[in-house]
Scaffold this motif. Structure first.
Motif, PDB file in Angstrom:
ATOM      1  N   GLY A 283       0.779  -1.231   0.000  1.00 23.09           N
ATOM      2  CA  GLY A 283       0.000   0.000   0.000  1.00 23.09           C
ATOM      3  C   GLY A 283       0.804   1.271   0.000  1.00 23.09           C
ATOM      4  O   GLY A 283       0.256   2.361  -0.132  1.00 23.09           O
ATOM      5  N   GLU A 284       2.163   1.179   0.133  1.00 24.99           N
ATOM      6  CA  GLU A 284       2.961   2.403   0.166  1.00 24.99           C
ATOM      7  C   GLU A 284       3.135   3.010  -1.215  1.00 24.99           C
ATOM      8  O   GLU A 284       3.673   4.122  -1.339  1.00 24.99           O
ATOM      9  N   GLY A 285       2.671   2.342  -2.267  1.00 27.15           N
ATOM     10  CA  GLY A 285       2.729   2.920  -3.601  1.00 27.15           C
ATOM     11  C   GLY A 285       1.940   4.212  -3.705  1.00 27.15           C
ATOM     12  O   GLY A 285       2.272   5.093  -4.507  1.00 27.15           O
ATOM     13  N   SER A 286       0.897   4.359  -2.879  1.00 28.42           N
ATOM     14  CA  SER A 286       0.128   5.599  -2.888  1.00 28.42           C
ATOM     15  C   SER A 286       0.975   6.773  -2.405  1.00 28.42           C
ATOM     16  O   SER A 286       0.893   7.874  -2.940  1.00 28.42           O
ATOM     17  N   SER A 287       1.802   6.535  -1.377  1.00 29.98           N
ATOM     18  CA  SER A 287       2.679   7.597  -0.886  1.00 29.98           C
ATOM     19  C   SER A 287       3.693   7.996  -1.946  1.00 29.98           C
ATOM     20  O   SER A 287       3.978   9.185  -2.138  1.00 29.98           O
ATOM     21  N   LEU A 288       4.254   7.001  -2.636  1.00 30.88           N
ATOM     22  CA  LEU A 288       5.204   7.299  -3.705  1.00 30.88           C
ATOM     23  C   LEU A 288       4.522   8.072  -4.835  1.00 30.88           C
ATOM     24  O   LEU A 288       5.122   8.976  -5.425  1.00 30.88           O
ATOM     25  N   ALA A 289       3.274   7.727  -5.150  1.00 28.47           N
ATOM     26  CA  ALA A 289       2.548   8.427  -6.210  1.00 28.47           C
ATOM     27  C   ALA A 289       2.326   9.891  -5.848  1.00 28.47           C
ATOM     28  O   ALA A 289       2.511  10.793  -6.679  1.00 28.47           O
TER      29      ALA A 289
END
Length: 353
Positions: A283-289
């Motif tokens: 779910g940390e892909g949202s932070s990277l996005a």
């Protein structure tokens, strides 16, 4: 640069649209679906994304939509707890993906134009801009086109080449479906079988189930058929959740993959979010996005386009590269391939606890 087309109205696209429009750029966001996606597991806003959403004035709104989970409990076939691990720490906010995308999108719609139910079909770039052909709308010209359209990016295929050149399957699959039950809001529960896991997340009042499993790509196989074959004979709540998945109209499925490109831009066409670098498993892909979109917007606000795209990529790759290296390790921790691996993982967690 006065006109920018953002393809994709998800987390990266909405964040980028907000920042560009705030700086005075005319922004158009095109999204192929008729509305925002309602499915997907909870995701995180943490790290470099935290100050971004704070400057957008959205931190309190995101916290109001957040889950209250604090731990993951590993359970046996009877649902008995056999190990546990914490899942929240620091200043992170966990919330359903659909809520995050909605909040960011509503913030951006006040200053950017959103077109739902349309997509790009052709891109023709030159040193000064890009001529864009749409499936529905008339052709237009933009100073810059940014693909924020995810792992299966149409912009990436049109401008950079086929997925086979840049996308590699990591041997994992994920499927999610919403359930009707409510549970302890603080605890995610997960049951493992060799190469398979089912996690039940309490979300914000309505449970979300996530299947995580190992296996090769299965082109042409319907997701529900793949789940039926993979989870046959697995206990705990698997039969119940499979039955719900068969009847669901919001079953979401994808293969866990890594995206790697030598460059995230080609002329006046660029990529952001999962379209450029898909590396997330928890779910940390949202932070990277969010962080990547803000980095791109900041660079475009102060530099010529070509210089800004290089500056954005140089800065953001330093965030995404370590996450890519960790994805394989985390997949083996969450979904051990063998019974022995599951037992070893559980013993280690009990020892730490």
């Amino acid at each position: 640069m006065t006109r920018v087309l953002v393809v994709g109205a998800g987390i990266a696209g909405s964040t980028l649209a907000w920042w560009l429009a705030r700086g005075g750029t005319e922004v158009t966001v095109v999204e192929r679906t008729a509305g925002r996606r309602s499915s997907g597991s909870p995701v995180d806003v943490r790290g470099a994304a935290t100050p971004v959403v704070a400057r957008m004035g959205l931190a309190e709104q995101l916290r109001a939509a957040a889950t209250r989970t604090t731990e993951m409990a590993l359970v046996d076939e009877a649902g008995r707890r056999i190990a546990r691990m914490p899942v929240q720490s620091g200043d992170g906010i966990e919330l359903p993906r659909a809520d995050l995308a909605r909040i960011l999108g509503e913030a951006a719609q006040g200053s950017a134009e959103f077109r739902f139910g349309d997509t790009v079909t052709a891109l023709a770039g030159d040193p000064h801009g890009v001529d864009v052909t749409f499936a529905q709308a008339r052709p237009e010209r933009f100073d810059l086109v940014v693909g924020a359209d995810g792992l299966h990016s149409r912009v990436r295929r049109l401008a950079f080449g086929p997925d086979s050149r840049f996308v590699r399957h990591l041997g994992m699959h994920v499927a999610t479906v919403a359930l009707d039950g409510a549970a302890d809001p603080s605890t995610v529960r997960m049951h493992n079988a060799p190469g398979r896991a089912l996690a039940i997340h309490p979300a914000t009042g309505r449970e979300l189930a996530a299947f995580l499993f190992r296996g090769p790509l299965a082109p042409g196989v319907a997701p529900i058929d793949l789940l039926d074959a993979t989870y046959r004979g697995v206990g705990w709540r698997v039969p119940e959740v499979l039955e719900r998945a068969r009847a669901a109209d919001d079953l979401w499925y994808d293969a866990v993959s890594r995206v790697r490109l030598p460059s995230w831009s080609r002329g006046r066409i660029a990529l952001v979010g999962d379209a450029a670098s898909c590396v997330s498993l928890l779910g940390e892909g949202s932070s990277l996005a969010i962080a990547g979109a803000a980095t791109l917007a900041a660079a475009l606000a102060t530099e010529p386009v070509e210089v800004a795209l290089r500056r954005y990529e140089h800065a953001h790759r330093r965030r995404t590269t370590p996450r890519g290296r960790a994805a394989g390790v985390m997949s083996h921790f969450l979904v051990p391939a063998t019974g022995g691996g599951i037992a070893l993982r559980n013993r280690a967690l009990r020892f730490v606890a």
